[in-house]
Write a protein that holds these residues in place. Sequence first.
Motif, PDB file in Angstrom:
ATOM      1  N   VAL A 196       6.145  -0.954   1.156  1.00 18.96           N
ATOM      2  CA  VAL A 196       5.893   0.329   0.499  1.00 18.96           C
ATOM      3  C   VAL A 196       5.712   0.048  -0.989  1.00 18.96           C
ATOM      4  O   VAL A 196       6.559  -0.624  -1.598  1.00 18.96           O
ATOM      5  CB  VAL A 196       7.033   1.334   0.714  1.00 18.96           C
ATOM      6  CG1 VAL A 196       6.776   2.613  -0.093  1.00 18.96           C
ATOM      7  CG2 VAL A 196       7.194   1.686   2.189  1.00 18.96           C
ATOM      8  N   ARG A 233       9.506   6.847   5.147  1.00 14.28           N
ATOM      9  CA  ARG A 233       8.392   6.028   5.627  1.00 14.28           C
ATOM     10  C   ARG A 233       8.911   5.229   6.817  1.00 14.28           C
ATOM     11  O   ARG A 233       9.461   4.133   6.653  1.00 14.28           O
ATOM     12  CB  ARG A 233       7.887   5.088   4.535  1.00 14.28           C
ATOM     13  CG  ARG A 233       7.381   5.771   3.282  1.00 14.28           C
ATOM     14  CD  ARG A 233       5.994   6.359   3.468  1.00 14.28           C
ATOM     15  NE  ARG A 233       5.434   6.785   2.183  1.00 14.28           N
ATOM     16  CZ  ARG A 233       4.670   6.044   1.410  1.00 14.28           C
ATOM     17  NH1 ARG A 233       4.376   4.806   1.772  1.00 14.28           N
ATOM     18  NH2 ARG A 233       4.207   6.516   0.276  1.00 14.28           N
ATOM     19  N   GLY A 242       2.270   3.353   5.259  1.00 11.40           N
ATOM     20  CA  GLY A 242       1.565   4.478   4.674  1.00 11.40           C
ATOM     21  C   GLY A 242       0.897   4.248   3.340  1.00 11.40           C
ATOM     22  O   GLY A 242       0.288   5.175   2.801  1.00 11.40           O
ATOM     23  N   GLY A 255       3.930   7.428   7.605  1.00 12.50           N
ATOM     24  CA  GLY A 255       3.477   6.047   7.485  1.00 12.50           C
ATOM     25  C   GLY A 255       2.292   5.635   8.328  1.00 12.50           C
ATOM     26  O   GLY A 255       1.706   4.579   8.076  1.00 12.50           O
TER      27      GLY A 255
END
Length: 470
Positions: free
Chosen positions: A350, A365, A374, A462
Motif C-alpha cells: 500500500v 485494504r 488497491g 483493494g
Amino acid sequence: MISRRRFMLGTAALAGSALTPAAIRAAPAAEPFPELRAAPATAQLLPADTFGPTQVWAYNGATPGAPIRVKAGERVRRRLVNDLPQSTAVHWHGIRIDNAMDGAAGLTQDPVQPGARFDYDFVAPDAGTFWYHSHDRSWEQMARGLSGPLIVEEPEPWLGADRELTLFIDDWRLTGEGMIDEDSLGSLMDWGHGGRIGNVVTVNGTVGPVLPVRAGERIRLRLINGANARILGVSLEGLGPRLIAVDGHPVAPRGLKDDVVVLAPAQRADVVVDCQAEPGARVPVKVYADRSWIDAADLVYDNRAALPTKPSDIKPLAETMRHELDMDKALDVRLDMSGGAMGSMERAMVDGRERGFDELVKLRRIWAFNGVAGDMDEPLFRASVGRTVKLTIFNDTRWPHAMHLHGHHFKVLTRDGKADPDGDWRDTVLNAPMETIEIALEASNPGKWLLHCHMLEHQVAGMKTWFEVA
C-alpha cells in the motif's frame, strides 16, 4: 396485502477496432443536454399498505433511474448535476465508450463535486442491454439507489419477439422501519466477506411488481443485476427461456439449465420467453436469495384469447462487436487475487510499502491483486491498439468475485484448464473461489481502463487495478 415474507429476506446475510458503425446519428450540437440530476429522493420500495417511502439517492427522482434508450450509432448526451452531499460520477457500464466519457472517477475524470456538473457525450456503437451507475463511492451510492438501465436498440427492429420487458433487479439493506440501514454502510464485515448483501429484493424499484402479459406472447426479457454484491438466480420455469445475449453481446440462442439465469453483480442477460399459461393466470418470476426462492415479480395474464403459437426457432441478434484475436502473439498477463476473511494473505503493498495484515485491516485494504492492495500508481499491463491480451486470473480467496473490465468485452477461454463450454463474450465474469480462469480480449479501445471486482465492497477494499491501451 403482500406478506412481509414476500419482500423481507430476514436480516442481512453477512470488439473490433472500429468503435462506431458506418452511419453515426449525431444529435444537433445546438440541442441542450438533458439533465441527469443525482439527488436525495424518496421511493416506494415496499408495499404502500405496509411501509411509507424509503429515503434514497436517485437520478431525476427515480430509482432505478428512468431507462435511457437510443439506437445503435446514436449519441447519449446527459448533463450530470450533482445535488448530493458528496462527489459523484456516472459510469456507462458495458459501452465501448470514448475513454474520457467512461466515468471512472480518479482515472478518466475528476469526481464531480457537490453543486457542480459534468457533460457526458458519447456514441453508443453497439445494440444491447447496458446500464449506468455511480462510479465514485459506488459501494455507498449504489446501495442508496444511483443506477438505471441503458438500452441500445438494434438499428433495424429485431423481429424475434412481440415486445420486450426490462427487469432491473436490485437488493437493499433496510431497517425494520423500511429505511436504508445507514449504520452498516462501510461495514468492514461486508468489505472482508461477500460484500453488502441486502434483505429486500426489488424489481424495477419495487417489491413484487405485477407485469401484465398476454397468453401466447413471446417476450424479450432484459435482465439486469444492479445489486452491490448479490449473485442472483432468476427462475423462468414454465416459460421456455432461451438465452440470446450476455452482457449486451449476442450469443447463439440456447436453452438454460433448469430454466435459471445466473447473474453476478453487474451482469445482464437477454432471454426470450413464451407466455404459455392460460388467460387469467398468475405466474411468479422467482429469485434465489439467502438459500431460498422468493417471488420477485408476477406475470399476470389478461383475459384476452391466446395469440397463435410461435415457431420454435429464435432469430439471432445481429452482432456489431467485431473481435480479432491472435493468440499466437498474445500478451500474457497474470492476476492473482488474495485477501478477505479466511484468506491466506499475510502482507500486501500500500502506497509503495509492504504492510502486515493487521495494518492492512486498519487501512481498510483487505484484498489485493498481485500483492498490491488497491494502489493505482501503475497499470496491470500496457498494450498497443489491436494487440490480443490473454489474462489468467487465479482466485486465491474463499469468496467469489465478479471481474469487470471497462471499455472492452472479452472471451472466456478456460476454467481450471478446461475449455469454457460456452465461450461467451462478456464484460463481467464470475470467478469462483480457488478457480483459475483464462480470458482473452482485443485491446481495441485507446485509453486507461479499470479492471475490478464488481462486488463493490471488494473493489473499495483493494480489488482494483487498470490497464492502458496506447
